[in-house]
Every structure is written in structure tokens, then in C-alpha cells.
Design a protein around this motif. Sequence first.
Motif, PDB file in Angstrom:
ATOM      1  N   LYS A   2      61.537  47.768  27.806  1.00  0.00           N
ATOM      2  CA  LYS A   2      60.090  47.936  27.801  1.00  0.00           C
ATOM      3  C   LYS A   2      59.420  47.044  28.854  1.00  0.00           C
ATOM      4  O   LYS A   2      59.786  45.893  29.031  1.00  0.00           O
ATOM      5  CB  LYS A   2      59.548  47.580  26.421  1.00  0.00           C
ATOM      6  N   ILE A   3      58.424  47.593  29.541  1.00  0.00           N
ATOM      7  CA  ILE A   3      57.639  46.828  30.501  1.00  0.00           C
ATOM      8  C   ILE A   3      56.341  46.402  29.819  1.00  0.00           C
ATOM      9  O   ILE A   3      55.580  47.244  29.339  1.00  0.00           O
ATOM     10  CB  ILE A   3      57.329  47.648  31.767  1.00  0.00           C
ATOM     11  N   GLU A   4      56.116  45.095  29.759  1.00  0.00           N
ATOM     12  CA  GLU A   4      54.888  44.556  29.189  1.00  0.00           C
ATOM     13  C   GLU A   4      53.854  44.432  30.297  1.00  0.00           C
ATOM     14  O   GLU A   4      54.192  44.112  31.434  1.00  0.00           O
ATOM     15  CB  GLU A   4      55.136  43.180  28.581  1.00  0.00           C
ATOM     16  N   GLN A   5      52.584  44.710  29.960  1.00  0.00           N
ATOM     17  CA  GLN A   5      51.506  44.629  30.936  1.00  0.00           C
ATOM     18  C   GLN A   5      50.398  43.731  30.415  1.00  0.00           C
ATOM     19  O   GLN A   5      50.074  43.768  29.232  1.00  0.00           O
ATOM     20  CB  GLN A   5      50.911  46.015  31.186  1.00  0.00           C
ATOM     21  N   SER A   6      49.834  42.933  31.304  1.00  0.00           N
ATOM     22  CA  SER A   6      48.690  42.111  30.925  1.00  0.00           C
ATOM     23  C   SER A   6      47.413  42.927  31.088  1.00  0.00           C
ATOM     24  O   SER A   6      47.424  44.031  31.641  1.00  0.00           O
ATOM     25  CB  SER A   6      48.618  40.870  31.810  1.00  0.00           C
ATOM     26  N   ASN A   7      46.321  42.363  30.641  1.00  0.00           N
ATOM     27  CA  ASN A   7      45.014  42.927  30.940  1.00  0.00           C
ATOM     28  C   ASN A   7      44.711  42.658  32.410  1.00  0.00           C
ATOM     29  O   ASN A   7      45.303  41.770  33.019  1.00  0.00           O
ATOM     30  CB  ASN A   7      43.937  42.294  30.069  1.00  0.00           C
ATOM     31  N   ILE A   8      43.791  43.387  32.958  1.00  0.00           N
ATOM     32  CA  ILE A   8      43.345  43.136  34.325  1.00  0.00           C
ATOM     33  C   ILE A   8      42.336  41.996  34.279  1.00  0.00           C
ATOM     34  O   ILE A   8      41.445  41.971  33.432  1.00  0.00           O
ATOM     35  CB  ILE A   8      42.719  44.400  34.946  1.00  0.00           C
ATOM     36  N   ALA A   9      42.494  41.050  35.194  1.00  0.00           N
ATOM     37  CA  ALA A   9      41.601  39.896  35.259  1.00  0.00           C
ATOM     38  C   ALA A   9      40.962  39.811  36.640  1.00  0.00           C
ATOM     39  O   ALA A   9      41.493  40.340  37.615  1.00  0.00           O
ATOM     40  CB  ALA A   9      42.381  38.616  34.966  1.00  0.00           C
ATOM     41  N   SER A  10      39.834  39.127  36.716  1.00  0.00           N
ATOM     42  CA  SER A  10      39.181  38.864  37.999  1.00  0.00           C
ATOM     43  C   SER A  10      39.922  37.743  38.708  1.00  0.00           C
ATOM     44  O   SER A  10      40.380  36.789  38.067  1.00  0.00           O
ATOM     45  CB  SER A  10      37.726  38.467  37.782  1.00  0.00           C
ATOM     46  N   LEU A  11      40.022  37.852  40.040  1.00  0.00           N
ATOM     47  CA  LEU A  11      40.689  36.833  40.837  1.00  0.00           C
ATOM     48  C   LEU A  11      39.840  36.529  42.078  1.00  0.00           C
ATOM     49  O   LEU A  11      40.016  37.136  43.131  1.00  0.00           O
ATOM     50  CB  LEU A  11      42.093  37.305  41.252  1.00  0.00           C
ATOM     51  N   PRO A  12      38.895  35.585  41.954  1.00  0.00           N
ATOM     52  CA  PRO A  12      38.147  35.189  43.149  1.00  0.00           C
ATOM     53  C   PRO A  12      39.016  34.265  44.003  1.00  0.00           C
ATOM     54  O   PRO A  12      39.671  33.369  43.481  1.00  0.00           O
ATOM     55  CB  PRO A  12      36.930  34.449  42.579  1.00  0.00           C
ATOM     56  N   THR A  13      39.076  34.523  45.313  1.00  0.00           N
ATOM     57  CA  THR A  13      39.905  33.720  46.216  1.00  0.00           C
ATOM     58  C   THR A  13      39.104  33.368  47.462  1.00  0.00           C
ATOM     59  O   THR A  13      37.997  33.877  47.665  1.00  0.00           O
ATOM     60  CB  THR A  13      41.166  34.486  46.663  1.00  0.00           C
ATOM     61  N   LYS A  14      39.688  32.551  48.310  1.00  0.00           N
ATOM     62  CA  LYS A  14      39.037  32.232  49.588  1.00  0.00           C
ATOM     63  C   LYS A  14      38.983  33.449  50.511  1.00  0.00           C
ATOM     64  O   LYS A  14      38.253  33.461  51.484  1.00  0.00           O
ATOM     65  CB  LYS A  14      39.734  31.066  50.278  1.00  0.00           C
ATOM     66  N   TYR A  15      39.750  34.492  50.192  1.00  0.00           N
ATOM     67  CA  TYR A  15      39.781  35.708  51.001  1.00  0.00           C
ATOM     68  C   TYR A  15      38.754  36.735  50.532  1.00  0.00           C
ATOM     69  O   TYR A  15      38.403  37.638  51.266  1.00  0.00           O
ATOM     70  CB  TYR A  15      41.162  36.355  50.943  1.00  0.00           C
ATOM     71  N   GLY A  16      38.343  36.640  49.285  1.00  0.00           N
ATOM     72  CA  GLY A  16      37.435  37.599  48.683  1.00  0.00           C
ATOM     73  C   GLY A  16      37.748  37.746  47.208  1.00  0.00           C
ATOM     74  O   GLY A  16      38.567  37.005  46.647  1.00  0.00           O
ATOM     75  N   LYS A  17      37.111  38.712  46.591  1.00  0.00           N
ATOM     76  CA  LYS A  17      37.305  38.955  45.158  1.00  0.00           C
ATOM     77  C   LYS A  17      38.314  40.075  44.965  1.00  0.00           C
ATOM     78  O   LYS A  17      38.248  41.102  45.634  1.00  0.00           O
ATOM     79  CB  LYS A  17      35.982  39.303  44.503  1.00  0.00           C
ATOM     80  N   PHE A  18      39.219  39.860  44.017  1.00  0.00           N
ATOM     81  CA  PHE A  18      40.264  40.826  43.693  1.00  0.00           C
ATOM     82  C   PHE A  18      40.348  40.989  42.185  1.00  0.00           C
ATOM     83  O   PHE A  18      39.717  40.263  41.430  1.00  0.00           O
ATOM     84  CB  PHE A  18      41.638  40.328  44.182  1.00  0.00           C
ATOM     85  N   ALA A  32      50.319  42.364  40.470  1.00  0.00           N
ATOM     86  CA  ALA A  32      49.634  43.344  41.314  1.00  0.00           C
ATOM     87  C   ALA A  32      48.258  42.777  41.601  1.00  0.00           C
ATOM     88  O   ALA A  32      47.493  42.494  40.678  1.00  0.00           O
ATOM     89  CB  ALA A  32      49.527  44.686  40.600  1.00  0.00           C
ATOM     90  N   ILE A  33      47.962  42.555  42.874  1.00  0.00           N
ATOM     91  CA  ILE A  33      46.662  42.051  43.314  1.00  0.00           C
ATOM     92  C   ILE A  33      45.948  43.211  43.975  1.00  0.00           C
ATOM     93  O   ILE A  33      46.430  43.760  44.972  1.00  0.00           O
ATOM     94  CB  ILE A  33      46.829  40.873  44.289  1.00  0.00           C
ATOM     95  N   MET A  34      44.811  43.614  43.407  1.00  0.00           N
ATOM     96  CA  MET A  34      44.112  44.826  43.846  1.00  0.00           C
ATOM     97  C   MET A  34      42.729  44.499  44.387  1.00  0.00           C
ATOM     98  O   MET A  34      42.054  43.616  43.857  1.00  0.00           O
ATOM     99  CB  MET A  34      43.938  45.774  42.663  1.00  0.00           C
ATOM    100  N   MET A  73      46.354  39.257  52.256  1.00  0.00           N
ATOM    101  CA  MET A  73      45.167  39.017  51.429  1.00  0.00           C
ATOM    102  C   MET A  73      43.889  39.287  52.234  1.00  0.00           C
ATOM    103  O   MET A  73      42.963  39.921  51.731  1.00  0.00           O
ATOM    104  CB  MET A  73      45.158  37.578  50.898  1.00  0.00           C
ATOM    105  N   ARG A  74      43.861  38.832  53.467  1.00  0.00           N
ATOM    106  CA  ARG A  74      42.689  39.082  54.323  1.00  0.00           C
ATOM    107  C   ARG A  74      42.514  40.585  54.577  1.00  0.00           C
ATOM    108  O   ARG A  74      41.411  41.111  54.516  1.00  0.00           O
ATOM    109  CB  ARG A  74      42.831  38.354  55.658  1.00  0.00           C
ATOM    110  N   PHE A  75      43.611  41.267  54.862  1.00  0.00           N
ATOM    111  CA  PHE A  75      43.563  42.701  55.162  1.00  0.00           C
ATOM    112  C   PHE A  75      43.110  43.504  53.947  1.00  0.00           C
ATOM    113  O   PHE A  75      42.223  44.359  54.050  1.00  0.00           O
ATOM    114  CB  PHE A  75      44.937  43.177  55.634  1.00  0.00           C
ATOM    115  N   ILE A  76      43.702  43.246  52.790  1.00  0.00           N
ATOM    116  CA  ILE A  76      43.354  43.981  51.569  1.00  0.00           C
ATOM    117  C   ILE A  76      41.910  43.699  51.158  1.00  0.00           C
ATOM    118  O   ILE A  76      41.207  44.587  50.687  1.00  0.00           O
ATOM    119  CB  ILE A  76      44.348  43.649  50.430  1.00  0.00           C
ATOM    120  N   ALA A  77      41.457  42.459  51.354  1.00  0.00           N
ATOM    121  CA  ALA A  77      40.057  42.129  51.035  1.00  0.00           C
ATOM    122  C   ALA A  77      39.108  42.959  51.899  1.00  0.00           C
ATOM    123  O   ALA A  77      38.058  43.408  51.426  1.00  0.00           O
ATOM    124  CB  ALA A  77      39.809  40.641  51.241  1.00  0.00           C
ATOM    125  N   LYS A  78      39.467  43.180  53.148  1.00  0.00           N
ATOM    126  CA  LYS A  78      38.598  43.917  54.077  1.00  0.00           C
ATOM    127  C   LYS A  78      38.760  45.438  53.943  1.00  0.00           C
ATOM    128  O   LYS A  78      37.783  46.175  53.904  1.00  0.00           O
ATOM    129  CB  LYS A  78      38.935  43.496  55.507  1.00  0.00           C
TER     130      LYS A  78
END
Length: 84
Positions: A2-18, A32-34, A73-78
Motif C-alpha cells: 500500500k502507498i500512503e499519502q499525506s495531505n497537501i500542504a503549503s510550501l512557501p520558499t525563497k523561490y515562490g509558493k508551492f 511531490a512539489i507542485m 525550483m526557480r523554473f517550476i515557480a515561474k
Amino acid sequence: MKIEQSNIASLPTKYGKFKIKAYKEGNQEHLAIMSLDFKEIEIPYVRIHSECLTGDTLGSLKCDCQNQLDLAMRFIAKEGGLII
């Protein structure tokens, strides 16, 4: 197994918000950073990043993992997308 999954959380970084989500299968864990608009992107950019504790976290100069993660991180933020 079985694959366990967490809830999705906010991740503010120096690159932007994810958003971030963790997955666990046995003793293997993955993140997974989205971008915030990930679910609206028809064909998202995806970076599969190698796990490198010494490079990513400690800034070791023996590898360029930290530079690769920084660029992703910079590319995905943009542009939007996902880092696994």
C-alpha cells in the motif's frame, strides 16, 4: 504494498509558493512539489530529482545536485509544474 499519502500542504520558499505532498511505500518516501497552478496545466513540466542529502541539504561541492534543484525550483515557480 500500500502507498500512503499525506495531505497537501503549503510550501512557501525563497523561490515562490508551492504545494507539497508526501508518499510512502514501505520504507521508501517521496515528495511531490507542485506549482500552485499544477492542476490547471494541461501538459506540465516535470523534474525527477535525484535524492542527494549532502548536495541538496548540506551544499556539498562534490556534486551539482543543489544547483540542479535550485534551477528546477526557480523554473517550476515561474513556468508551473512538478518536482518529484
